[in-house]
Write an enzyme that holds these catalytic residues in place. Sequence first.
Site, PDB file in Angstrom:
ATOM      1  CB  VAL A 397      -5.357   5.607   4.662  1.00  0.00           C
ATOM      2  CG1 VAL A 397      -5.675   5.346   6.121  1.00  0.00           C
ATOM      3  CG2 VAL A 397      -3.987   6.287   4.530  1.00  0.00           C
ATOM      4  CB  CYS A 398      -7.602   5.640  -0.251  1.00  0.00           C
ATOM      5  SG  CYS A 398      -8.549   4.128  -0.491  1.00  0.00           S
ATOM      6  N   PRO A 399      -4.542   6.729  -0.893  1.00  0.00           N
ATOM      7  CG  PRO A 399      -3.270   7.861  -2.521  1.00  0.00           C
ATOM      8  CD  PRO A 399      -3.715   7.954  -1.079  1.00  0.00           C
ATOM      9  CB  CYS A 424      -8.694   1.803   1.259  1.00  0.00           C
ATOM     10  SG  CYS A 424      -9.041   3.289   0.319  1.00  0.00           S
ATOM     11  CD  GLN A 426     -11.081   7.895  -2.163  1.00  0.00           C
ATOM     12  OE1 GLN A 426     -10.220   7.863  -1.291  1.00  0.00           O
ATOM     13  NE2 GLN A 426     -11.378   8.996  -2.807  1.00  0.00           N
TER      14      GLN A 426
END
Length: 460
Positions: A397-399, A424, A426
């Site tokens: 998952v981000c970041p 991800c 983002q």
Amino acid sequence: MILTGLAVGAVLGIVMQRGRFCVTGMLRDIFLQRTWRTFVALLIVISVHAVGIAALNSLGVISPSYNTFAPVAVIVGGFLFGLGIILAGGCASGTWYRSAEGLVGSWIALLFYAISAAAMNTGALSGFNTFMNSFDTSLTTLPATFGVSVWFFAIPLALLTIVLARHFLARESTIPTLGDTPWKRPLHVYTAGLLIGIIGVIAWPLSAAAGRNSGLGITTPSANLANFTITGDTGRIDWGVMLVLGIFVGAFLAAKATGEFRVRVPDATTATRAISGGTLMGVGAVLAGGCTVGNGMVQTSLFSYQGWIALLFIAVGVGVGAKLWLKPARAHAPESTYSTEESLSQTVTSAEDSVLKSGLGFAVAPSSVALKSKPRPVDKARPLGDGRYALDTLGAVCPFPLIEAKDIFESLEVGEELVIDFDCTQGTETIPRWAADNGYEVTDFHQAGDAGWQISIRKT
């Protein structure tokens, strides 16, 4: 009239999904990237909200009510919420629209967020909520305290926001875009902020007409949806519930149309983080009187003490959470043997472990004698030859894809290249933006199937 909430929510969900708009990332960037660039997008939302709501109030279209400031609840709640959104990987609205992108981890966080918020509002934790809010003041808003019109705050904030936006836009590097189809390209975060601010202004009179004297909100509607699901009480279904359902629908349609929807199942560590984060989000948001939407966008635009102080302590929670949990995984490149005592104190990880995908870095007891090494970060990437390395962050998952890429780049030589696979959403903005801001060359950037991307970056 409550169906207008569904329509407003759908438009909001589309804008948030296409703009990758998440306040968690904006606050996180202050601590991890040392930049206020994305935070200005939140100021744009607040400024548009402030001017629009002040105008509607002056014209008698709406009549906002103002919460009194309960400092203990707001400070503690804001801090807990900030910690929670780091663990969950997104704020309340971000968790709703990421759920619509197929992230099962966000589904888990959303479930525990709604349940814990319901428990705080009407369930087993309502007594704790009442106690924390009993330390109250008579303070409501800054304009009321100083006895002046809200315009004395709204106009200066709007002017400051324009100056800051112009400043960051002038310094902004051009980043590679995905594909040649304009409607598939992500919205600029400032454009998304402007649209969200306008949507928020429109939302208030529509919500008030349906008997809910408030604007955008996520926490109470999520709690009401959980209450309705459990009890069947149709009285819980209001304009706000329609709004959050609309966010999900709109974000799903946007993600599906652009090839950004794919069901992604988290590993055990990420799922555990989602449970903890969602629970902290629900408890914290109810204590503080709102989340990053209710407090960070709406109450701030009313210039309430609750809104601005809650936002401040959400940011503090994000900063502490980032320091605790947002770290690159440790590479494992054996060179020599540790002593038994040293081995027992080491964290043994692998680039293919779930640690890389979660970023928690839990210590594990080694099953054999550990090997003493001072691994270079590049050891976490797979050599491809000719100075090229591959980093697989699919499922992270981000970041974390960006965190790992930055860590590896520190050990790359000029001219060497890193090929990053990630899913991800983002990251489609943050990774090329980081490369452009640092003067690195993006040699390739393309979508690799549904909700999957590959970017190649050369150190220059």
